[in-house]
Design a protein around this motif. Structure first.
Motif, mmCIF file in Angstrom:
data_model
loop_
_atom_site.group_PDB
_atom_site.id
_atom_site.type_symbol
_atom_site.label_atom_id
_atom_site.label_comp_id
_atom_site.label_asym_id
_atom_site.label_seq_id
_atom_site.Cartn_x
_atom_site.Cartn_y
_atom_site.Cartn_z
ATOM 1 N N ASP A 63 0.646 -0.983 0.023
ATOM 2 C CA ASP A 63 -0.018 -0.127 0.068
ATOM 3 C C ASP A 63 0.849 1.508 0.111
ATOM 4 O O ASP A 63 1.713 1.580 0.765
ATOM 5 C CB ASP A 63 -0.919 0.025 1.275
ATOM 6 N N GLU A 64 0.764 2.261 -0.883
ATOM 7 C CA GLU A 64 1.360 3.347 -1.196
ATOM 8 C C GLU A 64 1.379 4.311 0.109
ATOM 9 O O GLU A 64 2.313 5.148 0.100
ATOM 10 C CB GLU A 64 1.086 4.024 -2.174
ATOM 11 N N GLN A 65 0.218 4.070 0.682
ATOM 12 C CA GLN A 65 0.279 5.307 1.988
ATOM 13 C C GLN A 65 0.937 4.705 3.191
ATOM 14 O O GLN A 65 0.888 5.269 4.325
ATOM 15 C CB GLN A 65 -1.212 5.539 2.188
ATOM 16 N N ASN A 66 1.513 3.345 2.990
ATOM 17 C CA ASN A 66 2.131 3.172 4.218
ATOM 18 C C ASN A 66 3.245 3.961 4.706
ATOM 19 O O ASN A 66 4.079 4.360 3.855
ATOM 20 C CB ASN A 66 2.895 1.725 4.284
ATOM 21 N N VAL A 67 3.325 4.105 6.102
ATOM 22 C CA VAL A 67 4.475 5.141 6.536
ATOM 23 C C VAL A 67 5.317 4.397 7.758
ATOM 24 O O VAL A 67 4.818 3.942 8.585
ATOM 25 C CB VAL A 67 3.751 6.276 7.223
ATOM 26 N N PRO A 68 6.629 4.481 7.634
ATOM 27 C CA PRO A 68 7.431 3.558 8.585
ATOM 28 C C PRO A 68 7.057 4.357 9.992
ATOM 29 O O PRO A 68 6.848 5.544 10.030
ATOM 30 C CB PRO A 68 8.808 4.188 8.188
ATOM 31 N N ALA A 69 6.724 3.569 10.938
ATOM 32 C CA ALA A 69 6.415 3.899 12.357
ATOM 33 C C ALA A 69 6.800 2.932 13.196
ATOM 34 O O ALA A 69 6.736 1.485 12.928
ATOM 35 C CB ALA A 69 4.674 4.230 12.476
ATOM 36 N N PHE A 70 7.181 3.262 14.543
ATOM 37 C CA PHE A 70 7.436 2.197 15.560
ATOM 38 C C PHE A 70 7.377 2.635 16.744
ATOM 39 O O PHE A 70 7.296 4.105 16.947
ATOM 40 C CB PHE A 70 8.977 1.803 15.467
ATOM 41 N N LEU A 71 7.118 1.777 17.804
ATOM 42 C CA LEU A 71 6.783 2.013 19.201
ATOM 43 C C LEU A 71 8.227 2.892 19.826
ATOM 44 O O LEU A 71 9.178 2.212 19.601
ATOM 45 C CB LEU A 71 6.478 1.099 20.082
ATOM 46 N N SER A 72 7.850 3.660 20.416
ATOM 47 C CA SER A 72 8.951 4.425 21.265
ATOM 48 C C SER A 72 9.232 3.855 22.424
ATOM 49 O O SER A 72 8.214 3.547 23.213
ATOM 50 C CB SER A 72 8.804 5.729 21.311
ATOM 51 N N PRO A 73 10.627 3.390 22.887
ATOM 52 C CA PRO A 73 10.814 2.989 24.254
ATOM 53 C C PRO A 73 10.772 4.092 25.147
ATOM 54 O O PRO A 73 10.812 3.565 26.496
ATOM 55 C CB PRO A 73 12.269 2.367 23.965
ATOM 56 N N ASP A 74 10.582 5.367 24.810
ATOM 57 C CA ASP A 74 10.645 6.460 25.673
ATOM 58 C C ASP A 74 9.207 6.525 26.237
ATOM 59 O O ASP A 74 8.159 6.949 25.523
ATOM 60 C CB ASP A 74 11.176 7.772 24.814
ATOM 61 N N SER A 75 9.117 6.250 27.419
ATOM 62 C CA SER A 75 7.822 6.270 28.148
ATOM 63 C C SER A 75 6.956 7.632 28.062
ATOM 64 O O SER A 75 5.752 7.692 28.092
ATOM 65 C CB SER A 75 7.789 5.788 29.584
ATOM 66 N N SER A 76 7.629 8.734 28.042
ATOM 67 C CA SER A 76 7.191 10.165 27.710
ATOM 68 C C SER A 76 6.407 10.188 26.494
ATOM 69 O O SER A 76 5.236 11.120 26.466
ATOM 70 C CB SER A 76 8.156 11.166 28.015
ATOM 71 N N VAL A 77 6.973 9.600 25.476
ATOM 72 C CA VAL A 77 6.412 9.426 24.146
ATOM 73 C C VAL A 77 4.798 8.843 24.316
ATOM 74 O O VAL A 77 3.776 9.151 23.501
ATOM 75 C CB VAL A 77 7.085 9.000 23.097
ATOM 76 N N HIS A 78 4.930 7.509 24.820
ATOM 77 C CA HIS A 78 3.861 6.737 25.040
ATOM 78 C C HIS A 78 3.080 6.432 23.659
ATOM 79 O O HIS A 78 1.742 6.764 23.649
ATOM 80 C CB HIS A 78 2.910 7.603 26.068
ATOM 81 N N GLY A 79 3.735 6.143 22.746
ATOM 82 C CA GLY A 79 3.040 5.943 21.472
ATOM 83 C C GLY A 79 3.989 5.435 20.391
ATOM 84 O O GLY A 79 5.000 5.124 20.709
ATOM 85 N N LEU A 80 3.299 5.725 19.278
ATOM 86 C CA LEU A 80 4.099 5.474 17.705
ATOM 87 C C LEU A 80 4.825 6.590 17.321
ATOM 88 O O LEU A 80 4.256 7.785 17.508
ATOM 89 C CB LEU A 80 3.190 5.004 16.759
ATOM 90 N N LEU A 81 5.996 6.510 16.970
ATOM 91 C CA LEU A 81 6.846 7.699 16.273
ATOM 92 C C LEU A 81 6.419 7.591 14.607
ATOM 93 O O LEU A 81 6.811 6.214 14.163
ATOM 94 C CB LEU A 81 8.334 7.691 16.554
ATOM 95 N N VAL A 82 5.660 8.124 14.058
ATOM 96 C CA VAL A 82 5.285 7.899 12.596
ATOM 97 C C VAL A 82 6.285 8.796 11.666
ATOM 98 O O VAL A 82 6.181 10.229 12.035
ATOM 99 C CB VAL A 82 3.977 8.417 12.371
ATOM 100 N N LEU A 83 7.012 8.372 10.876
ATOM 101 C CA LEU A 83 8.074 9.042 10.184
ATOM 102 C C LEU A 83 7.539 9.484 8.741
ATOM 103 O O LEU A 83 7.792 8.785 7.729
ATOM 104 C CB LEU A 83 9.092 8.171 9.960
ATOM 105 N N HIS A 84 6.891 10.343 8.661
ATOM 106 C CA HIS A 84 6.158 11.232 7.582
ATOM 107 C C HIS A 84 7.612 11.744 6.737
ATOM 108 O O HIS A 84 8.642 12.179 7.281
ATOM 109 C CB HIS A 84 5.139 12.128 7.760
ATOM 110 N N GLN A 85 7.075 12.077 5.555
ATOM 111 C CA GLN A 85 8.476 12.530 4.895
ATOM 112 C C GLN A 85 8.791 13.872 5.296
ATOM 113 O O GLN A 85 10.029 14.179 5.023
ATOM 114 C CB GLN A 85 7.984 12.695 3.119
ATOM 115 N N ASP A 86 8.090 14.875 5.825
ATOM 116 C CA ASP A 86 8.366 16.146 6.242
ATOM 117 C C ASP A 86 8.614 16.129 7.881
ATOM 118 O O ASP A 86 8.439 16.948 8.450
ATOM 119 C CB ASP A 86 7.279 17.094 6.151
ATOM 120 N N GLY A 87 8.730 15.017 8.360
ATOM 121 C CA GLY A 87 9.159 14.733 9.763
ATOM 122 C C GLY A 87 8.494 13.542 10.505
ATOM 123 O O GLY A 87 7.541 13.268 10.111
#
Ligand SMILES: Nc1ncnc2c1ncn2[C@@H]1O[C@H](COP(=O)(O)OP(=O)(O)O)[C@@H](O)[C@H]1O
Ligand SMILES: [Mg+2]
Length: 362
Positions: A67-91
């Motif tokens: 799927d072309e809309q897939n974006v790299p994303a992974f769980l952050s081990p940093d508990s203050s993030v508490h979620g996914l870091l989604v790597l869009h092209q602009d940041g």
């Protein structure tokens, strides 16, 4: 009540990648869309994490990956993030999560590895923690711990594959001296019967050991048990309860991968066709080993009931059992009156409870 932000993680690098896609499809279809905002996170076979926003029906055949809309994303081990870091092209963008539902099986999914990341991330997650997942994943470790607790299991021995390469006769002779044929040769860390062989003759041992060693560096050999295969679903945290007992009527020589997922010819019997006392013993033992090994959320505990005298012999504990709507774990609870969707709600509630963040989802 505000919707919970829930990530369902699927795929993974294990030999059960495809099974995970099937489990995830059912889970995503049955999660309440009123209660949850669902975020689908797929892990490819080579270990890339992608946030997938397409239709869940594209999971099963693997086409979601393209799927072309897939974006790299992974769980952050940093508990203050508490979620996914989604790597869009602009940041990078943070997608905060309330809970994670791993629909993964086997290596890296069911063995404590990813549970360690969940723990670091501070996000409540469905199922067992790192410690109990790791114990239950390894058949040699489980067998060793449970024999110390007097839980009846098949006679067994285990060894590292490199030891067999170095001294094959020593291992062959030990197997011959200690175990009656037929035996089952299995990788200690695998699942879905991948790498498992039934061996009727001493001459065929080497081939089975080679096959198992392609899956794992540790091998277990067990005496074959003649009897029925039964399974019990356990649900909950320290106050866990056991479902009624189900039975697998395997159509092949044993319950192998094709029988489980390809042919669909094996029969499930709910309740199992075993005497009441044996069923009670199964349920009692299932909860006892679950608590003993520190499981939480869910596990399916598998047994044999011997043909001659109805002894209850533990086979293994699956901390993330197959989870399609025709899989034994959900079917057992459905036969006790829970819907598949209610079962998923309970699992999320137990995840929140284990993390001290209980919320009622009703
Ligand atoms: N000791 C045994 N006696 C009889 N059958 C066995 C034994 N061990 C495994 N099997 C058969 O092989 C199947 C797969 O083995 P299992 O230990 O459950 O591995 P997996 O983790 O791959 O499911 C079982 O469902 C059962 O049919
Ligand atoms: Mg099994």
């Amino acid at each position: 009540m505000a919707k919970l932000e829930l990530a369902v993680i699927f795929g993974g690098v294990s030999s059960e990648h495809e099974v995970s896609l099937m489990s995830a499809t059912s889970i995503i279809e049955n999660l309440s869309k009123e209660k949850y905002n669902i975020h689908m996170v797929g892990i490819t076979k080579d270990g890339r994490w992608l946030l997938y926003r397409g239709d869940p029906s594209a999971l099963a055949d693997g086409s979601w990956e393209k799927d072309e809309q897939n974006v790299p994303a992974f769980l952050s081990p940093d508990s203050s993030v508490h979620g996914l870091l989604v790597l869009h092209q602009d940041g990078a963008q943070v997608l905060r999560l309330d809970a994670v539902f791993p629909a993964l099986h086997g290596k890296n999914g069911e063995d404590g590895t990813i549970q360690g990341l969940f723990q670091l991330s501070g996000i409540p997650y469905v199922g067992c923690d790192t410690f109990s997942s790791a114990i239950c994943m390894d058949k040699a470790v489980t067998h060793t711990l449970l024999s110390a607790a007097n839980v009846e299991q098949a006679h067994y021995l285990w060894f590292y594959a490199d030891r067999f390469d170095a001294a094959p006769d020593t291992i062959r002779n030990k197997i011959k001296a200690r175990l009656d044929f037929p035996v089952f040769v299995k990788p200690c860390n695998a699942g879905s019967s991948v790498g498992v062989s039934r061996v009727d003759r001493f001459e065929d041992l080497d081939e089975a050991i080679r096959k198992a060693s392609r899956e794992d560096k540790k091998i277990i050999v067990e005496e074959g048990i003649k009897g029925q295969e039964v399974e019990c679903a356990v649900l909950g945290n320290r106050d866990a309860t056991a479902s009624i007992v189900g039975e697998i009527g395997a159509s092949a020589e044993f319950y192998d991968y094709d029988d489980k997922y390809i042919n669909g010819t094996s029969q499930l019997y709910i309740p199992a066709r075993i005497p009441d006392e044996a069923a009670e013993k199964v349920r009692e033992t299932a909860v006892r080993v679950y608590r003993l090994l520190g499981c939480s959320g869910l596990a399916r505990v598998d047994f044999f009931v011997t043909a001659e005298d109805h002894r209850v012999v533990l086979n293994e504990i699956n901390t993330l059992p197959g989870f399609t709507s025709i899989s034994m774990y959900p079917k057992l609870w459905m036969s006790m009156g829970l819907t598949y969707g209610e079962l998923l709600d309970r699992l999320v509630e137990f995840a929140l409870q284990a993390a001290g963040k209980l919320q009622c989802l009703d």
